[in-house]
Enzyme design. Structure first.
Site, PDB file in Angstrom:
ATOM      1  N   HIS A 124       0.851  -1.192   0.000  1.00 52.81           N
ATOM      2  CA  HIS A 124       0.000   0.000   0.000  1.00 52.81           C
ATOM      3  C   HIS A 124       0.886   1.240   0.000  1.00 52.81           C
ATOM      4  O   HIS A 124       1.882   1.293   0.724  1.00 52.81           O
ATOM      5  CB  HIS A 124      -0.891  -0.006   1.245  1.00 52.81           C
ATOM      6  CG  HIS A 124      -2.062   0.910   1.167  1.00 52.81           C
ATOM      7  ND1 HIS A 124      -1.931   2.284   1.165  1.00 52.81           N
ATOM      8  CD2 HIS A 124      -3.396   0.664   1.090  1.00 52.81           C
ATOM      9  CE1 HIS A 124      -3.127   2.831   1.097  1.00 52.81           C
ATOM     10  NE2 HIS A 124      -4.038   1.874   1.051  1.00 52.81           N
ATOM     11  N   ARG A 166      -7.250  10.308   0.064  1.00 56.03           N
ATOM     12  CA  ARG A 166      -6.998  10.723  -1.324  1.00 56.03           C
ATOM     13  C   ARG A 166      -8.303  10.794  -2.098  1.00 56.03           C
ATOM     14  O   ARG A 166      -8.448  11.598  -3.014  1.00 56.03           O
ATOM     15  CB  ARG A 166      -6.028   9.737  -1.993  1.00 56.03           C
ATOM     16  CG  ARG A 166      -4.596   9.908  -1.507  1.00 56.03           C
ATOM     17  CD  ARG A 166      -3.666   8.863  -2.103  1.00 56.03           C
ATOM     18  NE  ARG A 166      -3.801   7.576  -1.451  1.00 56.03           N
ATOM     19  CZ  ARG A 166      -3.812   6.400  -2.063  1.00 56.03           C
ATOM     20  NH1 ARG A 166      -3.727   6.349  -3.379  1.00 56.03           N
ATOM     21  NH2 ARG A 166      -3.914   5.285  -1.393  1.00 56.03           N
TER      22      ARG A 166
END
Length: 582
Positions: free
Chosen positions: A246, A269
């Site tokens: 990740h 995000r």
């Protein structure tokens, strides 16, 4: 007694257990941890669902076909259409089930990387993984008290062997309280992945040795136990080399080299956060697939890399930001000049990045290929929440090969009778790369599928008991649909805590509490109660650090952000030693 054995107490195991009960089967749950929940409680972005009630209310034009296409695109050459069809086709029903059965708030929907529509559901507060998992966990624990003949939960129970009769799995051997015991029944493995497998026979080291030294977001229990148990009896595994790194692990400025990192939710995000390198420049489409963003971070190589949220993005995901700031993993800046100074940049450099991005949003044309933009201007006179990022081991796509009914397959591609798998231990569901928001979904969908399949398998083999089991279904379903322990009979631990708190508890000043702040002597204050959590420290599901951060201090605000008031009387009643003296 006809029962199904569920190994693992995370969301996949819990979803399987509730489904088994709805189908009339009895449940024995074995979890090697002192507390159930596993990594599921750490999931921060939400749960995917296509065609949900929430999406319909928000007029989001999503459906299972679009979700299937997005997932297959992410899975790439390793796409298993049969498993993706189950995952995406049952996704809407899974989210609706959580809302209807457990009364969960999943009213906010975001678009994460790789998704063509907003479909990642969460509530207005708290981490969705924790909310979803705790709701199921508490309901199951209530049932274990109210109907002990139907539900048995054993914690700190480590399964060491699958018991077979010929080719069929008929039970498990496990250790509990220093004794080796045997339980009989079909088995559902829901033991999670191996992204923290740093053991001598590490699957991680065997299949991805170049990742072995990376930090991880996983708890130390994620050592591939279920994989190894099944492989030992001839189960087949697929894609074990497919380990997801990740891109956004949170770097603690006080412990930058810590092996275990806290994950920055992908939703940060999704609401508009930007990734900036040490020159204050963007270098990637922030909403691309996880492996792509990770690759660009490594390729760019200009560290430290920061995740920056402006005021609007921060407000959209305010709870997360407040939590990260509280843990010292994120920092708030009152304006762009403060941020630029901390980054070692001139304010004009950061302003240019913001101005360039504003133009990208207006033109809908990004040099990095971004297609989806959050509204609002990026201005230097705004406030910002910022964290330093690093790639981290996160999820293992590989695992035991299953079919669309969650049956574990042998090397000859035939189902092993009596053995099922759900959650991260099951391979092939996500192919070469998992989409954000599909971890919790995979747990719920294949937890329910495995529960259905195991119940059917059990009922086919107990003959006359099938009618009796079906007769129980109405009563069990009614109980499952009721309130949790807050309105029912208190669990024994809660009664114990109530008795303790009502009888002559000692009072301590804040100054007295402050003296107990070492690892071997740690007190905290929560809602004016004083807790000695020294013995509880190694068993805390969130790790020791989460408690040590508040050693000798008042942890009320942080605690209440994450936990229901029932948590202390239910799980740590003996830690309450008195009250705070006014």
């Amino acid at each position: 007694m006809a029962q199904v054995i569920v190994v693992g107490g995370g969301l996949a195991g819990l979803s399987a257990a509730h489904t088994l009960l709805e189908r009339g089967a009895n449940v024995l749950m074995l979890d090697k941890q002192p507390f159930m929940g596993g990594n599921s409680t750490k999931a921060t972005s939400g749960i995917n669902g296509a065609g949900t009630q929430t999406q319909q209310e928000l007029h989001i034009p999503d459906n299972a076909k679009l979700f299937f296409d997005d997932t297959k695109r992410s899975a790439r050459e390793l796409a298993r259409d049969d498993l993706i069809r189950v995952l995406t086709g049952r996704s809407g029903d899974a989210v609706n089930w959580l809302q209807d059965k457990f009364g969960l708030d999943l009213s906010k929907v975001a678009r994460l990387g790789g998704h063509s529509q907003p479909r990642t559901h969460r509530g207005n507060a708290q981490f969705p993984g924790m909310v979803i998992t705790y709701a199921q966990m508490e309901r199951l624990e209530d049932l274990a008290v109210a109907q002990p003949d139907r539900v048995t939960i054993k914690k700190k129970a480590r399964v060491t062997k699958l018991v077979r009769d010929g080719e069929a799995v008929v039970g498990v051997e496990y250790t509990h309280n220093g004794k080796t015991e045997t339980a009989y029944g079909p088995v559902i493995l829901a033991t999670g992945g191996y992204a923290a497998d740093f053991t001598q026979n590490s699957l991680l080291k065997k299949y991805r040795p170049e990742y072995y030294d990376l930090p991880t977001t996983n708890g130390e229990h994620c050592t591939g136990d279920g994989h190894k148990l099944a492989l030992a009896i001839g189960a087949n595994a697929v894609d074990l080399e497919k380990v997801q790194v990740h891109p956004t692990g949170l770097v603690d400025p006080n412990e930058p080299e810590a092996k275990v990192k806290f994950l920055a939710a992908e939703a940060l995000r999704g609401v508009g956060g930007l990734l900036l390198d040490n020159e204050g420049k963007r270098f990637v489409d922030e909403l691309q697939h996880r492996d792509y963003v990770t690759g660009k971070m490594w390729e760019n190589g200009k560290y430290p890399i920061r995740l920056v949220l402006n005021g609007q993005a921060s407000k959209e995901i305010e709870w997360h930001c407040k939590h990260y700031v509280g843990r010292g993993l994120m920092k708030r800046y009152e304006n762009g000049e403060q941020l630029a100074k901390d980054m070692g940049l001139k304010p004009e450099q950061l302003k240019k990045t913001f101005d360039d991005y504003n133009e990208v949003v207006r033109a809908k044309k990004d040099p990095f290929g971004k297609k989806f933009f959050s509204p609002g201007e990026w201005r230097m006179n705004d406030y910002f929440n910022v964290a330093i990022m690093t790639p981290v081991l996160h999820y293992t796509m590989g695992g035991l090969e299953i079919d669309h009914e969650s049956r574990v397959l042998s090397h000859s591609s035939k189902p092993i009778p009596g053995l099922f798998a759900a959650g991260e231990v099951a391979g092939g569901v996500h192919g070469a790369n998992r989409l954000g928001g599909s971890s919790l979904l995979g747990c719920v969908v294949f937890g329910r599928v495995s529960g259905d399949s195991a119940a059917s398998y059990l009922l086919q083999r107990i003959g006359p008991l099938a009618e009796k089991a079906a007769g129980r279904l109405g009563a069990v379903s009614g109980h499952l649909g009721g309130e949790s322990s807050s309105s029912g009979a208190a669990a024994p631990e809660e009664k114990k805590a109530d008795a303790k708190s009502s009888g002559g508890a000692k009072a301590f000043t804040a100054e007295e509490v402050a003296k107990h702040k070492s690892k071997d002597d740690i007190w905290v204050i929560i809602d004016n109660q004083v807790l000695d959590v020294t013995s509880f420290l190694p068993d805390h599901p969130g790790g020791e650090k989460a408690i040590l951060l508040y050693a000798g201090r008042d942890a009320t605000e942080e605690f209440n952000m994450l936990h229901d008031p029932k948590v202390i009387p239910r799980y740590a009643p003996d830690s309450v030693i008195g009250s705070l003296k006014k």
